[in-house]
Design a protein around this motif. Structure first.
Motif, PDB file in Angstrom:
ATOM      1  N   THR A 112       0.846  -1.197   0.000  1.00 57.73           N
ATOM      2  CA  THR A 112       0.000   0.000   0.000  1.00 57.73           C
ATOM      3  C   THR A 112       0.875   1.237   0.000  1.00 57.73           C
ATOM      4  O   THR A 112       2.000   1.220   0.497  1.00 57.73           O
ATOM      5  N   ILE A 113       0.343   2.292  -0.572  1.00 55.55           N
ATOM      6  CA  ILE A 113       1.019   3.581  -0.550  1.00 55.55           C
ATOM      7  C   ILE A 113      -0.006   4.645  -0.164  1.00 55.55           C
ATOM      8  O   ILE A 113      -1.211   4.453  -0.311  1.00 55.55           O
TER       9      ILE A 113
ATOM     10  N   ALA B 233       0.955   8.144  -4.167  1.00 55.74           N
ATOM     11  CA  ALA B 233       0.271   7.789  -5.407  1.00 55.74           C
ATOM     12  C   ALA B 233       0.248   8.969  -6.370  1.00 55.74           C
ATOM     13  O   ALA B 233       0.479   8.805  -7.576  1.00 55.74           O
ATOM     14  N   ARG B 234      -0.033  10.176  -5.854  1.00 57.22           N
ATOM     15  CA  ARG B 234      -0.026  11.370  -6.704  1.00 57.22           C
ATOM     16  C   ARG B 234       1.367  11.610  -7.294  1.00 57.22           C
ATOM     17  O   ARG B 234       1.505  11.947  -8.467  1.00 57.22           O
ATOM     18  N   GLU B 235       2.407  11.419  -6.481  1.00 56.63           N
ATOM     19  CA  GLU B 235       3.776  11.617  -6.948  1.00 56.63           C
ATOM     20  C   GLU B 235       4.131  10.601  -8.044  1.00 56.63           C
ATOM     21  O   GLU B 235       4.732  10.950  -9.064  1.00 56.63           O
ATOM     22  N   LEU B 236       3.746   9.365  -7.853  1.00 54.97           N
ATOM     23  CA  LEU B 236       4.011   8.345  -8.877  1.00 54.97           C
ATOM     24  C   LEU B 236       3.265   8.656 -10.176  1.00 54.97           C
ATOM     25  O   LEU B 236       3.808   8.502 -11.270  1.00 54.97           O
ATOM     26  N   LYS B 237       2.026   9.105 -10.044  1.00 48.97           N
ATOM     27  CA  LYS B 237       1.254   9.469 -11.235  1.00 48.97           C
ATOM     28  C   LYS B 237       1.895  10.657 -11.939  1.00 48.97           C
ATOM     29  O   LYS B 237       2.006  10.675 -13.166  1.00 48.97           O
ATOM     30  N   ARG B 238       2.346  11.652 -11.174  1.00 46.39           N
ATOM     31  CA  ARG B 238       2.994  12.817 -11.764  1.00 46.39           C
ATOM     32  C   ARG B 238       4.254  12.404 -12.522  1.00 46.39           C
ATOM     33  O   ARG B 238       4.480  12.822 -13.643  1.00 46.39           O
ATOM     34  N   ARG B 239       5.072  11.546 -11.904  1.00 47.90           N
ATOM     35  CA  ARG B 239       6.288  11.075 -12.567  1.00 47.90           C
ATOM     36  C   ARG B 239       5.970  10.295 -13.833  1.00 47.90           C
ATOM     37  O   ARG B 239       6.632  10.452 -14.866  1.00 47.90           O
ATOM     38  N   SER B 240       4.960   9.450 -13.766  1.00 45.09           N
ATOM     39  CA  SER B 240       4.570   8.656 -14.931  1.00 45.09           C
ATOM     40  C   SER B 240       4.136   9.553 -16.086  1.00 45.09           C
ATOM     41  O   SER B 240       4.524   9.348 -17.243  1.00 45.09           O
TER      42      SER B 240
END
Length: 96
Positions: A7-8, A13-20
């Motif tokens: 889990t995160i 999750a927002r940071e991972l989405k932004r990086r993606s």
């Protein structure tokens, strides 16, 4: 011991989405053709190693045949050469 799910937090999750999204926008990453070429090369090396290690047992023959069929289906370009190496090896075993 019970396993925990990965889990995160929402922030992570927002940071991972932004990086993606940034990677997609900039065109970074490895092209699929490169990944596939590397994978096929590794598949070929592993199949050749299986042929070299083949000792003639029925179980290994079944496994080797299955792997050769998979490699052929996946588009490995040198399956015929690998098959020829196996035939040469089997010919030497019969002659001995």
């Amino acid at each position: 011991m019970a396993s925990k799910y990965f889990t995160i937090s929402k922030t992570e999750a927002r940071e991972l989405k932004r990086r993606s999204e940034e990677w997609d926008r900039r065109g970074w990453g490895i092209p699929f053709a490169v990944v596939e070429a590397r994978w096929l090369a590794k598949l070929g090396r592993e199949l050749r190693q299986m042929v070299r290690d083949y000792d003639g047992t029925a179980r290994e023959a079944t496994n080797l045949l299955e792997c050769m069929l998979i490699a052929e289906e996946e588009g490995l370009p040198d399956v015929a050469g690998i098959r020829h190496e196996l035939a040469v090896k089997l010919g030497r075993k019969r002659a001995a």
